[in-house]
Scaffold this active site. Structure first.
Site: not given
Ligand code: NAD
Length: 480
Positions: A172, A248, A282, A381
């Site tokens: 997803k 992650e 990230c 962040e």
């Molecule tokens: P987000 O948490 O808003 O969304 C990530 C994913 O989760 C999306 O596909 C979203 O549709 C889904 N999602 C949202 N709510 C959900 C729920 N309640 N249950 C299940 N899935 C749900 O993050 P974002 O804004 O897309 O990405 C940015 C974030 O990702 C930043 O905090 C960044 O640090 C983190 N990130 C971490 C890594 C790592 O490897 N540690 C890598 C890249 C990004």
């Protein structure tokens, strides 16, 4: 959408927007809860049927096919990734595209070379002399949920090891980057022998489908990359079915400059890092820790670099800092810029939208000074091209400040004496550290965080083993 990946009935699509121009890049299937239900059902059936899960050479072949097919489409994918994710094109020659595609081959090799069965020797528990064997088996159906900032890297860093390990996967992707995921789905369907149901890519404009994937009892493991806030709710929801979670999450990593370093050069490199892809990484080092007596020198060098880099069209090979992904993300970054001033800080450069860019979601590369490490802008962040400079009083103090964070994802140490810099690196409570320019990224290297940056490791053998179960089989030992 069908479990055959990425198709939708007419009229059930949503648009994806170029964050540099706000123009529509294309449309992707907008899956419904029923589509997600069907995808999970297909993944369960494909796993339980057993053929895929028990055939490492089929899996290796499919992963190599996927690698070669994606590499064959590199030109189109490069253009699409720049348009949809707004990432500077130079990054697509590395972690935004070419590197994760090539790394699929590493996971294919691992599927073939891994020690799936390990002899634990003979023991005599309760007087019953027995030979014990450890079997490593796929975990089952994996729900993979990914963000938008490095879409190929994260989609493939989940698919590669999960498939190599013998799992079936429902992926997803983020609502902001559905087109690159739909492209992947089409390549999987049309250019590989991956059997039906083994991978479904469910693109959707709604986060609710991610939540559905986490709560479904037919899913054995959730592999999630995204924000710490969402990661927490994934963990809570997964608890109802005692599902394994692999998380992650976010970071607020420190770039530590020691007092024997070339402070100006190190600070300039830190500035380059935070400007790259508008700070939407990230592992980006967003706190610059400078020796107090050379603080002004470091701030000056970092600010000069940020101003020189500026922002630019992501399709231009010279661009380092492109747009933010969306208006929502730009608004969020701006709210942190206002907060920096409220917390007593000042901008050594940036702090606003770049003049003359009426379309697209832009913020000037920004350096915040004058706040303590306890300020929210130094703890939370921001996910934009925003660096916070903080003074330290020597190695112990630098380690204390670097570790004084709810996160623990990554870090950098720069020093004139490499042994001393390494000693500081060893004391950082983070999953990766680069010392004096050393780079850790690669498919064979485990990546992940301490503390609220996550649970588990992605990539490398450790990352592969996240997708495995362990079973011990004991048989009577008769001296042979
Ligand atoms: P987000 O948490 O808003 O969304 C990530 C994913 O989760 C999306 O596909 C979203 O549709 C889904 N999602 C949202 N709510 C959900 C729920 N309640 N249950 C299940 N899935 C749900 O993050 P974002 O804004 O897309 O990405 C940015 C974030 O990702 C930043 O905090 C960044 O640090 C983190 N990130 C971490 C890594 C790592 O490897 N540690 C890598 C890249 C990004």
């Amino acid at each position: 959408m069908s479990p055959g990946m990425g198709r939708a009935a007419p009229g059930t699509c949503f648009v994806s927007v170029d964050p540099a121009t706000e123009e529509i890049v294309g449309e992707a299937p907008d899956a419904t809860p029923a589509d997600m239900d069907a995808a999970i059902g297909a993944a369960r059936e494909a796993f339980d049927a057993g053929g895929w899960a028990s055939d490492p050479s089929l899996r290796a072949r499919c992963l190599r096919q996927l690698r070669d097919a994606l590499a064959g489409h590199a030109g189109e994918l490069r253009e699409l990734t720049v348009a949809e994710a707004g990432c500077p094109v130079f990054l697509t020659y590395g972690p935004q595209l070419d590197s994760p595609v090539a790394d699929l081959g590493w996971f294919a090799d691992l599927a073939e070379s891994y020690e799936w069965s390990r002899d634990l020797g003979v023991g005599a528990p309760m007087g019953m002399t027995s030979r014990r064997t450890l079997l490593r088996e796929p975990a089952g159906v994996v729900g993979a949920i990914t963000p938008w900032n490095f879409p190929h890297q994260i989609n493939l860093a989940k698919l590669g090891p999960a498939l190599a390990a013998g799992n079936t996967v429902v992926l997803k992707p983020a609502p902001d980057t559905p087109l690159v995921a739909a492209f992947l789905a089409r390549v999987l369907r049309e250019e590989t022998d991956v059997p039906p149901g083994v991978v479904s890519v469910v693109t959707s404009s709604s986060h609710a489908l991610g939540a559905q994937l986490v709560s479904d009892p037919r899913v054995d493991l959730v592999s999630f990359t995204g924000s710490t806030v969402t990661g927490r709710s994934v963990m809570v929801s997964a608890a109802a079915t005692v599902k394994r979670v692999f998380l992650e999450l976010g970071g607020k990593s420190a770039y530590v400059v020691l007092d024997d370093a070339d402070v100006g050069a190190a600070a300039a490199t830190a500035a380059f890092a935070v400007a790259t892809h508008a700070g939407q990484g990230c592992a980006t080092t967003t706190r610059l820790l400078l020796p107090r007596e050379r603080f002004d020198e470091g701030v000056h060098a970092a600010a000069r670099t940020l101003v020189t880099l500026g922002v630019g069209d992501p399709a231009d090979p010279a661009t380092v800092c492109g747009p933010l992904i969306s208006a929502r993300q730009r608004d969020r970054v701006e709210s942190y810029l206002r907060l920096a001033l409220d917390e007593g800080g000042a901008f050594a450069c940036g702090g606003r939208r770049p003049p003359g860019r009426e379309r697209g979601f832009w913020i000037e590369p920004t350096l915040i000074v004058g706040v303590p490490n306890s300020a929210r802008v130094a703890r939370e962040e921001i996910f934009g091209p925003v660096l916070v400079a903080l003074p330290h009083d020597g190695d112990d103090d630098a380690v204390r400040i670097a570790n004084d964070s709810p996160y623990g994802l990554s870090g950098v140490v720069h020093g004139g004496d490499e042994e001393r810099a390494l000693a500081v690196a060893r004391r950082l409570r983070t999953g990766t550290v680069g010392v004096n320019g050393g780079q850790w990224y690669g498919g064979d290297v485990p990546f992940g965080g301490y503390k609220q940056s996550g649970i588990g490791r992605e990539m490398g053998v450790l990352g592969f083993e996240e997708y495995l179960e362990s079973k011990v089989v004991a048989t009577p030992y008769r001296g042979r």
